[in-house]
Design a protein around this motif. Structure first.
Motif, PDB file in Angstrom:
ATOM      1  N   GLY A 195       6.435  -6.604 -12.037  1.00  0.00           N
ATOM      2  CA  GLY A 195       5.829  -5.737 -11.547  1.00  0.00           C
ATOM      3  C   GLY A 195       5.740  -6.171 -10.204  1.00  0.00           C
ATOM      4  N   VAL A 196       5.947  -7.055  -9.649  1.00  0.00           N
ATOM      5  CA  VAL A 196       5.521  -7.351  -8.937  1.00  0.00           C
ATOM      6  C   VAL A 196       5.852  -6.346  -7.038  1.00  0.00           C
ATOM      7  CG1 VAL A 196       5.459  -9.195  -6.561  1.00  0.00           C
ATOM      8  CG2 VAL A 196       5.837 -10.101  -8.755  1.00  0.00           C
ATOM      9  N   PHE A 197       7.122  -5.997  -7.485  1.00  0.00           N
ATOM     10  CA  PHE A 197       7.870  -4.599  -6.757  1.00  0.00           C
ATOM     11  C   PHE A 197       7.328  -3.389  -7.954  1.00  0.00           C
ATOM     12  CE2 PHE A 197      11.672  -6.982  -3.988  1.00  0.00           C
ATOM     13  CZ  PHE A 197       9.943  -7.004  -3.213  1.00  0.00           C
ATOM     14  N   ASN A 198       7.108  -1.927  -7.122  1.00  0.00           N
ATOM     15  CA  ASN A 198       6.963  -0.977  -7.695  1.00  0.00           C
ATOM     16  C   ASN A 198       8.583  -0.613  -8.270  1.00  0.00           C
ATOM     17  OD1 ASN A 198       7.308   0.111  -5.434  1.00  0.00           O
ATOM     18  ND2 ASN A 198       5.571   0.800  -4.987  1.00  0.00           N
ATOM     19  N   GLU A 199       9.074   0.207  -8.534  1.00  0.00           N
ATOM     20  CA  GLU A 199       9.902   1.186  -8.098  1.00  0.00           C
ATOM     21  C   GLU A 199      11.222   1.714  -6.692  1.00  0.00           C
ATOM     22  OE1 GLU A 199      11.566   5.025 -10.018  1.00  0.00           O
ATOM     23  OE2 GLU A 199      11.872   3.628 -11.695  1.00  0.00           O
ATOM     24  N   GLN A 200       9.984   2.136  -5.894  1.00  0.00           N
ATOM     25  CA  GLN A 200      10.286   2.199  -4.847  1.00  0.00           C
ATOM     26  C   GLN A 200      10.523   1.080  -4.140  1.00  0.00           C
ATOM     27  OE1 GLN A 200      10.747   5.520  -3.810  1.00  0.00           O
ATOM     28  NE2 GLN A 200      12.098   4.702  -1.636  1.00  0.00           N
ATOM     29  N   GLN A 201      10.041   0.011  -3.748  1.00  0.00           N
ATOM     30  CA  GLN A 201       9.933  -0.945  -3.278  1.00  0.00           C
ATOM     31  C   GLN A 201      11.778  -1.622  -4.113  1.00  0.00           C
ATOM     32  OE1 GLN A 201       6.651  -2.862  -4.462  1.00  0.00           O
ATOM     33  NE2 GLN A 201       6.050  -3.127  -2.249  1.00  0.00           N
ATOM     34  N   TYR A 202      11.659  -1.829  -4.861  1.00  0.00           N
ATOM     35  CA  TYR A 202      13.007  -2.418  -5.898  1.00  0.00           C
ATOM     36  C   TYR A 202      14.029  -1.698  -4.907  1.00  0.00           C
ATOM     37  CZ  TYR A 202      16.978  -3.003  -8.745  1.00  0.00           C
ATOM     38  OH  TYR A 202      18.308  -3.581  -9.148  1.00  0.00           O
ATOM     39  N   PHE A 203      13.729  -0.234  -5.416  1.00  0.00           N
ATOM     40  CA  PHE A 203      15.060   0.424  -4.694  1.00  0.00           C
ATOM     41  C   PHE A 203      15.317   1.005  -2.999  1.00  0.00           C
ATOM     42  CE2 PHE A 203      14.525   2.757  -8.786  1.00  0.00           C
ATOM     43  CZ  PHE A 203      15.753   2.866  -9.016  1.00  0.00           C
ATOM     44  N   ASP A 204      14.277  -0.182  -2.555  1.00  0.00           N
ATOM     45  CA  ASP A 204      14.493  -0.070  -0.835  1.00  0.00           C
ATOM     46  C   ASP A 204      15.275  -0.721  -0.814  1.00  0.00           C
ATOM     47  OD1 ASP A 204      13.698   2.656  -0.151  1.00  0.00           O
ATOM     48  OD2 ASP A 204      11.040   1.110   0.290  1.00  0.00           O
ATOM     49  N   GLU A 205      14.716  -2.551  -1.654  1.00  0.00           N
ATOM     50  CA  GLU A 205      15.616  -3.769  -1.338  1.00  0.00           C
ATOM     51  C   GLU A 205      17.085  -3.818  -1.812  1.00  0.00           C
ATOM     52  OE1 GLU A 205      14.793  -6.899   0.264  1.00  0.00           O
ATOM     53  OE2 GLU A 205      13.547  -5.147   0.399  1.00  0.00           O
ATOM     54  N   LEU A 206      17.645  -2.947  -2.675  1.00  0.00           N
ATOM     55  CA  LEU A 206      18.768  -2.635  -3.585  1.00  0.00           C
ATOM     56  C   LEU A 206      19.317  -1.318  -3.077  1.00  0.00           C
ATOM     57  CD1 LEU A 206      20.625  -2.653  -6.189  1.00  0.00           C
ATOM     58  CD2 LEU A 206      19.487  -0.379  -6.644  1.00  0.00           C
ATOM     59  N   GLN A 207      18.902  -0.683  -1.697  1.00  0.00           N
ATOM     60  CA  GLN A 207      19.818  -0.050  -1.042  1.00  0.00           C
ATOM     61  C   GLN A 207      20.395  -1.169   0.589  1.00  0.00           C
ATOM     62  OE1 GLN A 207      18.768   3.557   0.052  1.00  0.00           O
ATOM     63  NE2 GLN A 207      18.273   3.289   2.772  1.00  0.00           N
TER      64      GLN A 207
END
Length: 211
Positions: A195-207
């Motif tokens: 829960g530290v990153f939300n889904e959008q933040q995670y996908f930004d990092e993954l991209q």
């Protein structure tokens, strides 16, 4: 030498009396101690008059977060986030390999981003200092979660070519994708799972990783 490699090592530092020392080495009354040369070479330290620290606990392990440099940490925010991703990682692995762990953060006045894993600690360099709790905060979280995951993947579980480490020569392995690739993926994934990153933040990092 081979005869003394596994002997205990006593460390003394000739530093001003008002300085603090951030390290995972065992503190003694007159210095520090390591179980052997291998632990000594795997135990970095920062000696400074600028050190700041806080602690938190997870599953019986005490975690120390140290900052050295011109920085005013947002401790409430940081400890909440560090607690979350630490709890999530330990829950997945069911236990932590050591009873004490140190995040040694060297905060620099210029652009920097790097981390190195050790069995009981990690050294992280990050800068510029004025932005660490601004736009660089997600980088601080990312590298910290990454290095914590290394406590299992690479330090406790590693390629046979690096078990044990041979400090007399280079240790080569073709499993960099496993050692670093998996760790990078899991480090960010646990920031989302906790829960530290939300889904959008995670996908930004993954991209960014895919790029």
């Amino acid at each position: 030498t081979d005869e003394t490699y596994n002997d205990k090592v006593h460390v003394k530092l000739l530093i001003p009396s008002h300085w603090e020392v951030a390290t995972s080495m065992l503190k003694l009354e007159d210095g520090w101690e390591c179980e052997n040369i291998d632990e000594l070479l795997d135990s970095p330290f920062i000696a400074s008059s600028q050190l700041q620290r806080r602690t938190y606990t997870s599953n019986g392990t005490t975690f120390f977060v140290w900052f050295n440099g011109e920085i005013k940490p947002d401790w409430d925010r940081l400890l909440k986030d560090f607690q979350a991703f630490t709890d999530a990682q330990i829950k997945k692995f069911t236990e932590f390999p050591v009873k004490e762990y140190h995040f040694l953060n060297q905060i620099l006045p210029y652009k920097a981003y790097h981390g190195v894993e050790h069995s009981k600690s990690t050294v992280i360099s990050l800068g510029p200092s004025y932005d660490v709790f601004g736009s660089l905060y997600k980088e601080l979280l990312g590298v910290s979660s990454h290095e914590l995951y290394h406590t299992w993947n690479v330090k406790a579980i590693r390629p046979i070519e690096m078990f044990p480490y041979d400090f007399t020569k280079e240790n080569y392995s073709r499993l960099g994708y496993l050692c670093e690739g998996v760790t990078t993926y899991q480090g960010d994934l646990f920031l989302m799972k906790s829960g530290v990153f939300n889904e959008q933040q995670y996908f930004d990092e993954l991209q960014a990783q895919f790029q």
